[in-house]
Motif scaffolding. Structure first.
Motif, PDB file in Angstrom:
ATOM      1  N   LEU A  47      -8.327  -0.210   5.164  1.00  0.00           N
ATOM      2  CA  LEU A  47      -8.353  -1.544   4.577  1.00  0.00           C
ATOM      3  C   LEU A  47      -6.959  -2.089   4.305  1.00  0.00           C
ATOM      4  O   LEU A  47      -6.657  -3.225   4.679  1.00  0.00           O
ATOM      5  CB  LEU A  47      -9.220  -1.562   3.313  1.00  0.00           C
ATOM      6  CG  LEU A  47      -9.488  -2.966   2.757  1.00  0.00           C
ATOM      7  CD1 LEU A  47     -10.894  -3.073   2.211  1.00  0.00           C
ATOM      8  CD2 LEU A  47      -8.482  -3.327   1.672  1.00  0.00           C
ATOM      9  N   PRO A  48      -6.059  -1.332   3.672  1.00  0.00           N
ATOM     10  CA  PRO A  48      -4.724  -1.895   3.449  1.00  0.00           C
ATOM     11  C   PRO A  48      -3.977  -2.204   4.741  1.00  0.00           C
ATOM     12  O   PRO A  48      -3.265  -3.201   4.834  1.00  0.00           O
ATOM     13  CB  PRO A  48      -3.991  -0.813   2.627  1.00  0.00           C
ATOM     14  CG  PRO A  48      -4.829   0.386   2.703  1.00  0.00           C
ATOM     15  CD  PRO A  48      -6.217  -0.027   3.007  1.00  0.00           C
ATOM     16  N   ASP A  49      -4.179  -1.391   5.763  1.00  0.00           N
ATOM     17  CA  ASP A  49      -3.508  -1.672   7.039  1.00  0.00           C
ATOM     18  C   ASP A  49      -4.090  -2.933   7.668  1.00  0.00           C
ATOM     19  O   ASP A  49      -3.359  -3.773   8.211  1.00  0.00           O
ATOM     20  CB  ASP A  49      -3.679  -0.492   8.001  1.00  0.00           C
ATOM     21  CG  ASP A  49      -2.842   0.711   7.587  1.00  0.00           C
ATOM     22  OD1 ASP A  49      -3.040   1.805   8.156  1.00  0.00           O
ATOM     23  OD2 ASP A  49      -2.005   0.558   6.667  1.00  0.00           O
ATOM     24  N   ALA A  50      -5.423  -3.057   7.583  1.00  0.00           N
ATOM     25  CA  ALA A  50      -6.060  -4.257   8.134  1.00  0.00           C
ATOM     26  C   ALA A  50      -5.602  -5.486   7.370  1.00  0.00           C
ATOM     27  O   ALA A  50      -5.392  -6.554   7.938  1.00  0.00           O
ATOM     28  CB  ALA A  50      -7.572  -4.114   8.070  1.00  0.00           C
ATOM     29  N   PHE A  51      -5.412  -5.338   6.071  1.00  0.00           N
ATOM     30  CA  PHE A  51      -4.981  -6.474   5.277  1.00  0.00           C
ATOM     31  C   PHE A  51      -3.564  -6.894   5.635  1.00  0.00           C
ATOM     32  O   PHE A  51      -3.242  -8.090   5.640  1.00  0.00           O
ATOM     33  CB  PHE A  51      -5.068  -6.156   3.783  1.00  0.00           C
ATOM     34  CG  PHE A  51      -4.824  -7.359   2.933  1.00  0.00           C
ATOM     35  CD1 PHE A  51      -3.553  -7.655   2.461  1.00  0.00           C
ATOM     36  CD2 PHE A  51      -5.854  -8.238   2.634  1.00  0.00           C
ATOM     37  CE1 PHE A  51      -3.321  -8.791   1.707  1.00  0.00           C
ATOM     38  CE2 PHE A  51      -5.637  -9.369   1.883  1.00  0.00           C
ATOM     39  CZ  PHE A  51      -4.366  -9.651   1.411  1.00  0.00           C
TER      40      PHE A  51
END
Lengths: 426, 588
Positions: A47-51
């Protein structure tokens, strides 16, 4: 004279304008102008990478990501509810850990406007768990829960003289095969084990059931657990399972060795990169068929002040072609629950280097996913699983405990947690 | 010497005008003063801004440290509660606990720790085993088994990593002895609360601002570095992480704020440039402001200086005009200052010089006249006239008519000389002819049959004025220097004709002629002839020619050029042209 006057006027004007501009300059913009902050709790980098990618096109939104271990997420979530603390804007919940959580009460109806989640775009087999009273989804499946088994190719080649996934799956097509062949395995490789933890086999057994466990406060087909504990006991008795606790450092470190043959495996586990250990792996169906294990959903609490921003992000990551492509290219790659992506030729193909270039996607959609059937949502399933795994860990900590004793302990613990439950008579 | 040369070179770059130099000098002074003021102001404001920003940043750092302290306080509360929890006590007292007891103890720890993000997990260290609440069956921390006598006082460990497959856990621990509540001095185990340093890192990262990053130090060791590494770059510049909140280093300051109750310190490096913040804008402001003020001042000043130095220009122009020969130059300055006085003085000076020059010219004229008078008085003394009258009487008594005629002629000549003595410098051509005729009469008696005189005077010119005693000396010279030395008689011709607006006069003889060098000397004028006269020992004839030349120069000025045509053995002619001066006019 004319030039002199003109110059004088121009210079005076210039000075006046300059001073006016200098003294009326607006205050410098703050280094961090106010942004919309999405709060999320999670345990991995997806999730943080996608964000980070998402933020490139949406710099006005920032992410407040708190790492919460997978094993603590539910408790943390329940504690926040109990203490009336703010919930994250995107709640990442495991599909199996929704006990005591009335999602329809807590989370937004995503099929209603303005969200209008297109249900047919969601590829998951247990959507009933995430439906409210209107039959609308209040969560979006993120990771797929249908799971198989990962095996060490070197051990497979040494033991079976083949490392072909289909062949390995056929050899170990049932738990009985695991035990029987396991005895031979143990003899041949006394320093190795079939499983790093009894919990590994336990989760497979738990997820292979096709019917709910608890319904109307009644434990249905309780013998299923007896059967499971007996299998586990047999595995432990035969020395086919090490005593590592699942996900513990010892369990994780064992992946770096050729000590253990099998590990439960799903797409979401692969995407965590835990198989990137230098060993060569294969992926095939689990003994006695695919099982449901893990899988997550993303939901937006009704109390969120950033629901629109959260929904936009969820759409981008989980319900779009770009999100599907991103997931396939993130880390070792994974496939999301966005069904239109699978219509695209080649999307299902997921080649993983850690799995010796095996097309994981093909295996998954040819064998693993079709075998997992919809299991209706049961009551207190997370609690039940917790008690079950506690019992399994007790078996690990108490090697002399047999399957029946474990079953009795399980029922006892369950009674402690659900005093009013009943057992279905045989 | 070099500054002087440099100054001269700089000065030579400017136009040679006082107004420009004044304006440049004053402008440079304004520029220097503005620059110095700007420099001082900038540094003062920059200093103030730096101090304020330092104070603000130190406050922010302190607040962040206090947040950590708050978490540590929670940790301490949790720890105390755990230590006092009977279940924990029981577990520690239980010899060889089975898995259920381990699991219960693990659940106890989990319940206490779940309220705090920073708390990862906990360990109970016993002599025989280590219980990790996250994974009760895991043996990762078994190496930490601690006998009671080796239990340490409470404190924080260094950071450590737990390898977990492809990942690793980054932890630190707060450890405290577990005392037997019944026998407080007896230690029954050690409780480790594991701190999740990744959580701590992300919490500190959330506090970071672009130019204000934080580092968490443990003692002198960097525990959590700043994202860009800026804080760590100059750590060697400070001797130690001290309790001083602000430590200056070469290019900025280090702000520190200890986290009370822990070995941790929050640290932030603040470079001068960041602290000055918008003060750097002041540099541009002051430069532009100084430039604009300088240009404006230069513009205004140039006009004022021009106004003040205009009289000097007027004065300079007047002086130049006067120097070029315009003796009537007058300048007009009304500046009501010393320059006006200077201008008036200049005007007075010019008038006075003009007057002096006129006076000098007059004096020179008078001087020449006096000299002329002296010359006349040398040739015609007054007493000779009376004596000659007595001679006439005596000659008449003796019946000597020739003597009477000769003396009468002489008297005429003397009377003519007296007229000159009485300021009659010009006379008619007819009158001058009569003087010459009287002179010739006398000489004819002396030199009988030696010469004859032809008068070739154009009719109508008799009443034209001519300078007195010009023609007679020339006739005399022609007789005595031309004809007398000649063998045989000679002829002398006096011609006066009008040529346009001039009188052309010729005195020609057919005598012996003049030496070419003498002819040339005569043509050169009175000065040259006077010098020759010294050599010829002041002979009367020389005097006469010099007088003629001087008289011609005096009366007619230099334009009268006495030409001499002479050939030895053939004769001599004196030729000159005089302006036509009718009777009643003058030669001026």
């Amino acid at each position: 004279m004319k030039f002199y006057r003109l110059s004088l006027v121009v210079l005076t004007l210039a000075l006046a304008l300059f001073l006016s501009a200098a003294f009326s300059a607006p205050p410098a913009a703050p280094a961090n102008p106010p942004q919309e902050v999405l709060t999320v709790w999670g345990w991995d980098d997806f999730l943080p990478d996608a964000f980070a990618e998402y933020q490139k096109a949406h710099p006005e939104i920032t992410l407040n990501y708190t790492v919460v271990e997978k094993s603590e997420m539910l408790q943390r979530f329940k504690l926040a509810l109990a203490l009336n603390q703010p919930l994250p804007d995107i709640c990442i919940l495991e599909s199996e850990t929704l006990d005591g959580i009335d999602g329809s009460e807590l989370f937004l109806d995503l099929e209603e406007a303005p969200y209008s989640l297109p249900r047919d775009q969601v590829l998951e087999f247990r959507l009933a768990q995430f439906e409210n009273a209107q039959g609308h989804l209040w969560a979006v499946p993120a990771t797929l829960s249908a799971s198989g088994i990962a095996y060490n190719r070197a051990i497979a080649q040494a033991f079976l003289q083949t490392e072909d996934p289909v062949q390995v799956g056929i050899v170990f097509s049932s738990w009985a095969d695991v035990i029987s062949k396991g005895l031979k395995f143990r003899k041949q490789f006394p320093e190795k084990a079939m499983f790093a933890s009894l919990e590994d086999a336990a989760v497979m057994l738990f997820g292979q059931s096709r019917t709910p466990y608890l319904q109307n406060n009644t434990l249905l087909q309780p013998y299923r657990f007896l059967n499971a504990f007996q299998i586990l006991d047999a595995l432990q008795e035969a020395g086919l399972a090490l005593s590592y606790q699942q996900y513990s450092p010892q369990w994780m470190n064992s992946l770096e060795t050729d000590q253990v043959f099998f590990y439960p495996c799903s797409l979401w586990l692969m995407s965590m990169g835990i198989f990137h250990t230098g060993q060569s792996w294969g992926f095939t169906r689990a003994p006695s068929g695919s099982y449901a294990w893990g899988g997550t959903v993303w939901a937006i609490p009704k109390t969120s002040r950033h629901a629109e921003a959260a929904w936009n992000f969820i759409q981008a990551v989980l319900l779009s072609p770009s999100g599907a492509a991103y997931a396939k290219n993130h880390g070792t790659g994974t496939l999301i629950s966005y069904s239109p992506a699978y219509a695209e030729e080649g999307y299902q193909d997921l080649i993983m280097e850690d799995f010796a270039g095996q097309n994981i996607g093909k295996m998954y959609f040819d064998q693993i996913f079709p075998e997992v059937q919809t299991r209706p949502a049961g009551e207190n399933e997370a609690l039940l699983k917790e008690v079950y795994l506690q019992t399994v860990r007790t078996m690990m900590g108490t090697p002399e405990m047999n399957g029946e004793e474990a079953y009795a302990l399980f029922l006892q613990k369950l009674r402690q947690r659900l005093p009013d439950y009943q057992e279905e008579s045989a | 010497m070099r500054p002087l040369i440099l100054r001269r070179r700089l000065a030579s770059l400017l136009p040679p005008r006082l107004s420009v130099k004044l304006a440049a000098a004053l402008g440079a002074l304004v520029l220097v003063m503005t620059s110095v003021t700007s420099f001082v102001s900038y540094h003062y404001f920059a200093h103030i801004l730096t101090q304020e920003n330092l104070k603000k940043d130190a406050q922010v750092l302190r607040q962040n440290a206090q947040q950590l302290e708050s978490s540590v306080q929670e940790l301490m509360i949790i720890t105390r509660n755990l230590l006092a929890d009977p279940q924990l006590q029981q577990f520690c007292h239980t010899e060889d606990p089975d898995y259920f007891q381990r699991e219960e103890a693990a659940e106890l720890l989990t319940r206490y720790l779940s309220v705090q993000d920073l708390l990862h997990s906990a360990l109970i260290l016993r002599e025989d085993q280590v219980l990790w609440n996250l994974y009760p069956l895991d043996q990762t921390f078994d190496a930490l088994k601690t006998p009671p006598d080796e239990i340490r006082p409470a404190g924080f460990t260094e950071a450590f990593q737990v390898h977990s497959g492809v990942d690793s856990l980054w932890l630190a621990a707060y450890h405290t002895p577990i005392s037997d509540l019944a026998h407080p001095q007896q230690k029954i185990g050690e409780l480790w609360i594991l701190l999740d340093l990744r959580q701590l890192e992300s919490r500190i990262a959330a506090w970071n601002l672009p130019q204000q990053e934080m580092t968490l130090m443990q003692g002198q060791t960097v525990l959590i570095p700043s994202p860009s590494g800026i804080n760590e770059q100059r750590l060697d510049a400070i001797n130690a992480i001290s309790s001083a909140a602000v430590q200056p280093v070469r290019s900025g300051y280090y702000l520190t704020s200890p986290v009370e109750g822990t070995p941790y310190t929050l640290l932030s490096y603040r470079p001068h440039a960041a602290l000055r913040g918008r003060a750097s804008f002041l540099i541009v402001f002051f430069i532009l402001f100084s430039l604009l003020i300088f240009l404006l001042f230069l513009l205004i000043l140039s006009r004022i200086v021009k106004q003040f130095t205009a009289p000097l220009t007027t004065l300079t122009d007047g002086l130049n005009q006067f120097a070029s020969g315009d003796l009537t130059t007058q300048i007009d300055i009304h500046s009501h200052d010393e320059l006006e006085v200077l201008g008036d003085t200049f005007n007075t000076m010019v008038v006075r010089i003009h007057q002096l020059l006129d006076q000098a010219v007059e004096d020179e004229k008078i001087r020449k006249k006096l000299k002329f008078d002296m010359m006349i008085s040398k040739i015609h003394p007054h007493f000779i006239y009376n004596t000659l009258n007595s001679v006439i009487v005596m000659a008449r008594r003796g019946g000597n008519q020739e003597v009477v005629d000769m003396v009468r002629a002489l008297i005429l000549i003397l009377q003519d000389g007296m007229a000159v003595h009485e300021d009659l410098l010009m006379d008619t051509i007819a009158r001058e002819r009569s003087v010459i005729e009287a002179y010739v009469t006398i000489q004819n008696y002396r030199y009988k049959q030696k010469f004859s005189v032809v008068y070739d005077i154009e009719p109508g010119l008799e009443e034209q004025l001519i300078a007195k005693n010009i023609l007679q000396p020339l006739v005399e010279n022609a007789i005595f220097h031309g004809i007398i030395p000649k063998d045989g008689p000679g002829q002398l011709t006096l011609s006066i004709h009008r040529r346009q607006d001039q009188l052309h006069v010729e005195v020609r003889d057919d005598g012996v002629g003049l030496r070419p060098e003498l002819a040339a000397l005569i043509e050169q004028g009175a000065e040259a002839l006077s010098a020759h006269r010294q050599a010829e020992k002041n002979s009367v004839h020389s005097i006469a020619l010099v007088n003629v030349c001087e008289r011609l120069e005096f009366l007619y000025g230099h334009p009268v050029h006495l030409k001499v045509q002479s050939e030895l053995g053939k004769g001599t002619a004196f030729l000159f042209d005089l302006p036509l001066v009718p009777k009643g006019g003058s030669t001026s």
